[in-house]
Enzyme design. Sequence first.
Site, PDB file in Angstrom:
ATOM      1  N   TRP A 190     -57.415   5.662 -37.159  1.00  0.00           N
ATOM      2  CA  TRP A 190     -58.689   5.415 -36.477  1.00  0.00           C
ATOM      3  C   TRP A 190     -58.865   3.910 -36.343  1.00  0.00           C
ATOM      4  CZ3 TRP A 190     -60.145  10.102 -34.945  1.00  0.00           C
ATOM      5  CH2 TRP A 190     -61.305  10.214 -34.163  1.00  0.00           C
ATOM      6  N   ASP A 191     -59.954   3.504 -35.697  1.00  0.00           N
ATOM      7  CA  ASP A 191     -60.109   2.061 -35.482  1.00  0.00           C
ATOM      8  C   ASP A 191     -60.622   1.332 -36.717  1.00  0.00           C
ATOM      9  OD1 ASP A 191     -62.707   2.995 -35.363  1.00  0.00           O
ATOM     10  OD2 ASP A 191     -63.060   2.399 -33.284  1.00  0.00           O
ATOM     11  N   TRP A 192     -60.839   2.043 -37.812  1.00  0.00           N
ATOM     12  CA  TRP A 192     -61.212   1.406 -39.076  1.00  0.00           C
ATOM     13  C   TRP A 192     -60.349   1.892 -40.233  1.00  0.00           C
ATOM     14  CZ3 TRP A 192     -61.904   5.986 -41.129  1.00  0.00           C
ATOM     15  CH2 TRP A 192     -62.563   6.980 -40.414  1.00  0.00           C
ATOM     16  N   ASN A 456     -68.614  14.764 -32.611  1.00  0.00           N
ATOM     17  CA  ASN A 456     -68.870  13.341 -32.430  1.00  0.00           C
ATOM     18  C   ASN A 456     -68.313  12.869 -31.093  1.00  0.00           C
ATOM     19  OD1 ASN A 456     -69.317  10.404 -33.459  1.00  0.00           O
ATOM     20  ND2 ASN A 456     -67.164  10.441 -32.847  1.00  0.00           N
ATOM     21  N   GLU A 457     -69.212  12.548 -30.161  1.00  0.00           N
ATOM     22  CA  GLU A 457     -68.917  11.841 -28.914  1.00  0.00           C
ATOM     23  C   GLU A 457     -68.073  12.621 -27.909  1.00  0.00           C
ATOM     24  OE1 GLU A 457     -69.330   7.247 -30.524  1.00  0.00           O
ATOM     25  OE2 GLU A 457     -67.336   8.000 -30.045  1.00  0.00           O
ATOM     26  N   GLU A 554     -75.612   5.649 -33.921  1.00  0.00           N
ATOM     27  CA  GLU A 554     -74.482   4.756 -34.204  1.00  0.00           C
ATOM     28  C   GLU A 554     -74.737   3.413 -33.544  1.00  0.00           C
ATOM     29  OE1 GLU A 554     -70.391   5.581 -33.509  1.00  0.00           O
ATOM     30  OE2 GLU A 554     -70.497   7.655 -34.221  1.00  0.00           O
TER      31      GLU A 554
END
Length: 879
Positions: A190-192, A456-457, A554
Amino acid sequence: MLLRLLLLLAPCGAGFATKVVSISLRGNWKIHSGNGSLQLPATVPGCVHSALFNKRIIKDPYYRFNNLDYRWIALDNWTYIKKFKLHSDMSTWSKVNLVFEGIDTVAVVLLNSVPIGKTDNMFRRYSFDITHTVKAVNIIEVRFQSPVVYANQRSERHTAYWVPPNCPPPVQDGECHVNFIRKMQCSFGWDWGPSFPTQGIWKDVRIEAYNVCHLNYFMFTPIYDNYMKTWNLKIESSFDVVSSKLVSGEAIVAIPELNIQQTNNIELQHGERTVELFVKIDKAIIVETWWPHGHGNQTGYNMSVIFELDGGLRFEKSAKVYFRTVELVEEPIQNSPGLSFYFKINGLPIFLKGSNWIPADSFQDRVTSAMLRLLLQSVVDANMNALRVWGGGVYEQDEFYELCDELGIMIWQDFMFACALYPTDKDFMDSVREEVTHQVRRLKSHPSIITWSGNNENEAALMMGWYDTKPGYLQTYIKDYVTLYVKNIRTIVLEGDQTRPFITSSPTNGAKTIAEGWLSPNPYDLNYGDVHFYDYVSDCWNWRTFPKARFVSEYGYQSWPSFSTLEKVSSEEDWSYRSSFALHRQHLINGNNEMLHQIELHFKLPNSTDQLRRFKDTLYLTQVMQAQCVKTETEFYRRSRSEIVNGKGHTMGALYWQLNDIWQAPSWSSLEYGGKWKMLHYFARHFFAPLLPVGFEDKDMLFIYGASHLHSDQQMMLTVRVHTWSSLELVCSESTNPFVIKAGESVLLYTKPVPELLKGCPGCTRQSCVVSFYLSTDGELLSPINYHFLSSLKNAKGLHKANITATISQQGDTFVFDLKTSAVAPFVWLDVGSIPGRFSDNGFLMTEKTRTVFFYPWKPTSKSELEQSFHVTSLADTY
C-alpha cells in the site's frame, strides 16, 4: 503430544455422553517449505514469516530492504503439520469438528492424509466435520498455496473482462491482483506499508466434540422502544443440533444490576437452529446508557445466560451488555441543498472526531494485547471519540472491540474491500457471504460499532474513472458493484443486524447514492454523505483549500517518523533524505518531495553541512508541517459545524488519515510504529479538545470562533494576546466580556482587522509578532491556548535560537520536566529517544520563560535514563 480434553459447561454428575469437549490445537506446530528444504517449528496462532524470524532463519522483515529480500517467502507453498494423541475414544461422539477461527488464506486441510476441506478466505471461520476421520493418534496438515500465485491464477481465469487494478504502482514494491483473494488487502502493498503476503494459521484452532448440540454463536442487541420508552434485549444463540430427538430445556437470563432473572422454555430440533430470547426491562428500572468518550460514561452490565437442556447438558455464557441507540441522520438543512449526514447516539447529535485505523503490524501475531491497549488509550488521551476501521486491513480481533467498548471509542466499520473492483463469480461470492455472515455475528454485540460500510473508495474508483476502464464495460462493473455490496453484503447485514446503519461505501452520497441506483456520478458531492480529501500542492495554511463538507472521513498529510524509530530498521548509510533507503521506504509517488514543498511554503529547509543533523532536522520539519496542516484543516471542520456558507457546511465529522503505522516509514500517521506520539498526535489533543477557540483570517480580518462539544451551555471569556518573536515579554492583551457558548455549537466570538490589532501592539508587524488566544472563566483555563501565525515563519523577524533547558524530577510513576527558555520558541519538541511513553504536551509554542511538562512512561524508567536520552528541538535550531 497428548492433549487434555476441556470439558465445557457440564454439571457434576452429568453423564459423559452429554458433555461437550473442546481440544485446543494452539501452540507448537511444524512447518516446511514447498520442497522441504526448510523445516522448522512454528507457533499457532502465527505465520510463516514469524516462524522464520523466531528461528533466526531471517532477520527482522522490517529492516532496511528486507521486504524485497524476503519476497521468496510469499511465493513458496508452505505446510503446517501437527501430530497429537487423544486419550479419549472419539468414536463415542456424534459429531467432531475441526474449527479454524482464521486461516491465512488459501489451503487444503488434511487429517490423517484425508482431505477434509479447503480454505480461501482469511476473514471467516471454517468448521470441518472430522467425525469419521479422527483417531487416537492424528496428524493435521494445512497445505498452503502461495497467495501471490493464487491471486494471479484467479485473475487469469477471469477471462470475460478485466477487473482492475492489476498491480499497485511500482513505488509500492507490491504484488498483483489482490482483489482476487479474500485476504488483508494491504498485505500485497500500500502507499504507507510493505508487501508481506503472509501464510499461516493466524487465529485459534481447536477440535470440538459433542453428542446433542453445540453453541456456535452467542449474540445480543439492546433495542429501545421509542413508543413505550423502554429497553428490550434481544439474545440470539446459534446451535448445531445433532440429536435426532427434540432437545428441550430452559434458558435463564440474569442481569443482577438490573434486577433481571428470566427463564424461558426452549426446544431445539435437528440442524442449525437459532434460539431468540427477548428480555423486557421494566420501565421503572433506570438503565444507564453507553456514551462515546467525552460525552458520558461507558456503563455496562454483567449478563449471564444459562442453557439447561435434556440429559444435564448445560451451556453458560457471560458477557457485558451495553445499552445505546445510534441513528444516521440524513435530512434537509435550511438554506442548503442536499441532506445532513451525522450520527445521533442516544438521541444526541455527536460530532465524530478521530482518525482511521490500519493494521498495527503486517504480522498479526505480533499485535499484542498491550499494543492494542497502548494505541487505543492514545486515542482517548488525544480527545478522540471515533475510529474508522479501514477496509483494506482486517476485521480486528475481539479485544480491539472490547477495548473500544470500554474506552468509548465509536467505530465506523468497513468491510474488507478497498480501492479496487472485485469479481462476482460464484466461488468468490459464496466465500464473501460466509465472511460477512460470520463477521456480523461476531461483532454486532459491540456498542462501539455505530455503522457498517461496504467498502473503502470503490464507488469513487468506479464512477470517477480511476482505472481507465473501457466505457463499454461500465454497466458490467456497475452490475458487479450492486451485486456485491447491495444484493449480498447489505442484504446479509440488514438481515443479521437491524440496530445500526449500513452505507455502501466511503465516500458516498448516502441517501442520494441510493436514489441514484447505488452509485453517484460524483460520490464527493459536498452536500451529501462523507468525503475524502487530499491536496499536497495547495497551501495547507489556507483554510480555503479544504471542502466545507457534511462529514470528512479521510484527510491528511504525510510526515516521517522520529529518528529513534527509524534507527532500529536502518544503517548509517541510510540517514539521508535522498538515500536509497529513504526513497525505498516512501510508497507514495513523489511523497518525499511533496513534504518538502509544503515545508518550503512556510519554513526554511535545513541546510546543515552535517548530513545526520540535516536528516534529523528534516524529519522534525516534516512532523511540524504535518501537525500544522492537519491542525488547520481540522479546525476548519470544527468551526464549520454550525454554519452554512453558500449552501455548504454543517460539518459533523473529522476523521483524519491515519492513526497508526504498520511499519517504520513515512506515512500519514500520528502514531509511529510502536506507539510513539508524533507532533500531530499532541496537536490532536488540542484541536479535538471539548472546547476550542479557532482563529483564521479572511481579507485581513482576524476571526476567532468558539467550538463546543460540551453537553451544556458554558459561560466564559476570550483572551487574545500578542507576543513578539524577539522577546518573552507580552506586548499586548485584550479580553472580551463574558459570553455563553451553547452546547454543541460553533460560534463567532471575535473579529478585528489585523492592522488594527497590530496598531494597538507597539512595534508589532505581521512578521515580528504572533497571536495566541484562549477561553477561561474566573481565571480558570477552559480550553487549550491556541495561536495564529500572522506570516510564514520563514519570514519571521526577531526569532532567535532558544536555549531551552529541563530539570527532571520524579513524582510517583510520573516525571516532571521543568523547562526554561531564553527566547520565544515555536514548535518546541521534547524527545527521550526510545524510552516508551508520552508527554503531557509537546510541539508547543513557548512564549513564557518557564513551563512544566509531565512525562508518562509506558514502561519503568528512571530520572537518569531520561536525562541521558533527553533532547529538545525548536524551529530556529534547524536554521
